[in-house]
Design an enzyme around this catalytic site. Structure first.
Site, PDB file in Angstrom:
ATOM      1  N   ARG A   1      -0.357  13.951  -4.419  1.00 40.75           N
ATOM      2  CA  ARG A   1       0.068  13.502  -5.772  1.00 40.75           C
ATOM      3  C   ARG A   1      -1.072  14.037  -6.850  1.00 40.75           C
ATOM      4  O   ARG A   1      -2.142  14.365  -6.700  1.00 40.75           O
ATOM      5  CB  ARG A   1      -0.113  11.960  -5.702  1.00 40.75           C
ATOM      6  CG  ARG A   1       0.951  11.186  -5.264  1.00 40.75           C
ATOM      7  CD  ARG A   1       0.608   9.692  -5.141  1.00 40.75           C
ATOM      8  NE  ARG A   1       1.277   8.992  -4.311  1.00 40.75           N
ATOM      9  CZ  ARG A   1       2.624   8.426  -4.480  1.00 40.75           C
ATOM     10  NH1 ARG A   1       3.093   8.570  -5.657  1.00 40.75           N
ATOM     11  NH2 ARG A   1       3.157   7.538  -3.451  1.00 40.75           N
TER      12      ARG A   1
ATOM     13  N   THR B   1       0.817   5.253  -2.732  1.00 40.07           N
ATOM     14  CA  THR B   1       1.893   4.096  -3.090  1.00 40.07           C
ATOM     15  C   THR B   1       1.312   2.935  -3.782  1.00 40.07           C
ATOM     16  O   THR B   1       1.914   2.679  -5.005  1.00 40.07           O
ATOM     17  CB  THR B   1       2.593   3.681  -2.098  1.00 40.07           C
ATOM     18  OG1 THR B   1       3.021   5.149  -1.135  1.00 40.07           O
ATOM     19  CG2 THR B   1       3.802   2.940  -2.441  1.00 40.07           C
TER      20      THR B   1
ATOM     21  N   ASP C   1      -0.825   1.846   7.002  1.00 39.42           N
ATOM     22  CA  ASP C   1       0.767   1.967   7.474  1.00 39.42           C
ATOM     23  C   ASP C   1       1.184   2.899   8.388  1.00 39.42           C
ATOM     24  O   ASP C   1       2.140   2.636   8.881  1.00 39.42           O
ATOM     25  CB  ASP C   1       1.556   2.140   6.084  1.00 39.42           C
ATOM     26  CG  ASP C   1       1.455   1.042   5.160  1.00 39.42           C
ATOM     27  OD1 ASP C   1       0.659  -0.016   5.231  1.00 39.42           O
ATOM     28  OD2 ASP C   1       2.158   1.117   4.020  1.00 39.42           O
TER      29      ASP C   1
ATOM     30  N   ALA D   1      -1.977  -3.423   2.077  1.00 41.07           N
ATOM     31  CA  ALA D   1      -2.987  -2.505   1.466  1.00 41.07           C
ATOM     32  C   ALA D   1      -4.375  -3.052   2.038  1.00 41.07           C
ATOM     33  O   ALA D   1      -5.356  -2.270   2.300  1.00 41.07           O
ATOM     34  CB  ALA D   1      -2.883  -2.715  -0.102  1.00 41.07           C
TER      35      ALA D   1
ATOM     36  N   HIS E   1     -13.180 -30.438  -9.879  1.00 35.24           N
ATOM     37  CA  HIS E   1     -11.964 -30.839 -10.457  1.00 35.24           C
ATOM     38  C   HIS E   1     -12.015 -30.954 -11.863  1.00 35.24           C
ATOM     39  O   HIS E   1     -13.014 -30.818 -12.576  1.00 35.24           O
ATOM     40  CB  HIS E   1     -11.918 -32.658 -10.270  1.00 35.24           C
ATOM     41  CG  HIS E   1     -11.169 -33.356 -10.850  1.00 35.24           C
ATOM     42  ND1 HIS E   1      -9.648 -33.516 -10.591  1.00 35.24           N
ATOM     43  CD2 HIS E   1     -11.248 -34.201 -11.963  1.00 35.24           C
ATOM     44  CE1 HIS E   1      -9.012 -34.327 -11.338  1.00 35.24           C
ATOM     45  NE2 HIS E   1      -9.605 -34.729 -12.400  1.00 35.24           N
TER      46      HIS E   1
END
Length: 462
Positions: free
Chosen positions: A35, A41, A309, A317, A441
């Site tokens: 790329r 991606t 992947d 990822a 809190h």
């Protein structure tokens, strides 16, 4: 011809992290990327740009629905789609340039072009062949489609095309009720599109906790998304401006058609290994087209590793990043480690959905005795103040030992809240350990503590 200790093929989250870790460990490292920009991606056409659009459209939703309730009055903002897309491009640019900077800082060579492996120890990029003692394949994945569907990235699109539509569609049909389909569907629903999700199964987000699936679908329906469940898409007929989606209802085999301006095919992803030359190398693959690796992320060919992947496991990822670091450690003679039992998954809709560990359904199948602690965001002061009281935190613990086995959150900032539970699980904590830890809190995090308390004597605020 240059010579390296490690050449990484692919610069996505797995690849660039692997390259940086290799360099940190003193290995001479290069990374191959075809790329124009680094980041794969995820940074270019995935996680990052989609989050930019999710953020922008959530702000629009807040302005349209909640500002007036807080005394912020005025005209609702109008959508400048071109400007929104240019904001998204700016976000991509900042991130991809950041990776370039990290490569320079760590003295990693960027070999520009598409890589192949003519033989073990060699990587070809364009006409140049480089030597490498070790090669890490981090080639990622690509969108998968269905038979009878031709993708043109204009009318019939994958997630890539959905991130750069020329205009906001009046009617959008999403095929597949997984993470990508629901995130992009919610973006366009907020922008005024009529969104219909067509799903083959009877539940959305396959593999997720059953209670979360049902609640999540109801919340999305409240936001205007329509669902056609148990429907098998047969084909999509597309012209230059419209499309017809033909599907068969599984329960009675009846055939139906739905029209749309745009069809998003979100039916999952598959490993992208084309052109690497894996067949000629004799690299073993799984039946699902993934590269087979051992416990050290090495293939059956010595010196060739694979991560992310391209190999088995969830296509996430952060899973690829962990494997990238672990493979680098192994190459450097250290011990690489990934705890596959503690990899969180997040859907960045609003509310967000996050999970880690096992579901009730999986534990029942295993025959393991467990208990569930649950707390609704309706009982959380911060969530109520911020119009974010939909959803709940659910913690699953071993019935006898109280050890946390999994957690499932639907609610505000769920993707951030889940990590408290990830850390607890990494240390083998019991639900009681979380319950006894002081939480500030008012914060959303208190809901996590309350769910942990619910695994014992019960929550305080419900």
């Amino acid at each position: 011809m240059a010579s390296y200790d490690v050449i990484v093929i692919g610069s996505g989250p797995g690849g660039y992290v692997a390259a940086i870790r290799c360099a940190q460990l003193g290995l001479k490292t290069a990374c191959v990327e075809g790329r124009e920009t680094l980041g794969g991606t995820c940074l270019n056409v995935g996680c990052i740009p989609s989050k930019a659009l999710l953020h922008a459209t959530h702000q629009l939703h807040e302005a349209e629905h909640n500002f007036a309730k807080m005394g912020l009055k005025g005209k609702s903002p109008s959508v400048d789609w071109k400007q929104m897309l240019s904001y998204k491009e700016e976000v991509i640019g900042q991130n991809t340039k950041g990776i370039e900077f990290l490569f320079k800082k760590n003295k990693i060579d960027w070999l520009k072009g598409w890589g192949s492996i003519p033989e073990a120890g060699k990587v070809k990029v364009g006409d140049d062949v480089h030597e490498a003692k070790n090669i890490i394949i981090a080639s990622g994945s690509e969108a998968s489609s269905l038979p009878g569907i031709e993708i043109d990235e204009k009318v019939v699109v994958t997630s890539t095309g959905a991130l750069e539509l020329n205009k906001i569609p009046k009617k959008l049909v999403v095929i597949g009720a997984g993470v990508i389909g629901l995130e992009m569907g919610s973006v366009y629903a907020r922008l005024g599109a009529e969104v219909t999700v067509v799903e083959f199964l009877d539940a959305i987000t396959p593999g997720m906790d059953g209670e979360v699936q049902k609640s999540f679908q109801k919340l999305l329906q409240k936001q205007g998304l329509k669902f056609i469940m148990g429907a098998a898409v047969q084909k999509v007929d597309a012209t230059k401006t419209k499309a017809k989606v033909h599907y068969k209802v599984r329960k009675d085999d009846s055939e139906e058609t739905i029209e749309a301006d745009t069809v998003l095919v979100a039916t999952g992803r598959k490993p992208f290994t084309e052109g690497l030359g894996l067949d000629a190398l004799g690299i073993e693959m799984t039946e699902r087209g993934q590269i087979k690796t051992d416990d050290h992320w090495q293939t059956n060919v010595k010196g060739i590793y694979a991560i992310g992947d391209a190999i088995a496991g969830p296509m996430l990822a952060h899973k690829a990043e962990d494997e990238g670091m672990a493979a680098a450690e192994c190459i450097a003679g250290k011990h690489g480690h990934v705890n596959y039992g503690v990899i969180p998954g997040v859907i960045y809709t609003h509310p967000e959905v996050a999970s880690v560990g096992q579901t009730e359904e999986q534990l029942k199948e295993e025959g393991r005795a467990f208990k569930v602690g649950k707390f609704s965001f309706m009982g959380n002061g911060r969530a109520k103040a911020n119009f974010a009281a939909d959803g709940f935190v659910k913690i699953i613990a071993d019935k006898d030992t109280d050890r946390i086995l999994g957690a499932h959150i639907i609610g505000p900032m769920a993707g951030d809240l889940i990590h408290e539970i990830c850390v607890a699980m990494e240390f083998g904590a019991a639900a009681q350990d979380l319950a006894l830890t002081c939480h500030a809190h008012p914060t959303y995090s208190e809901a996590v503590r309350e769910a942990a308390l619910a695994c014992g004597d019960g929550p305080i605020h419900m």
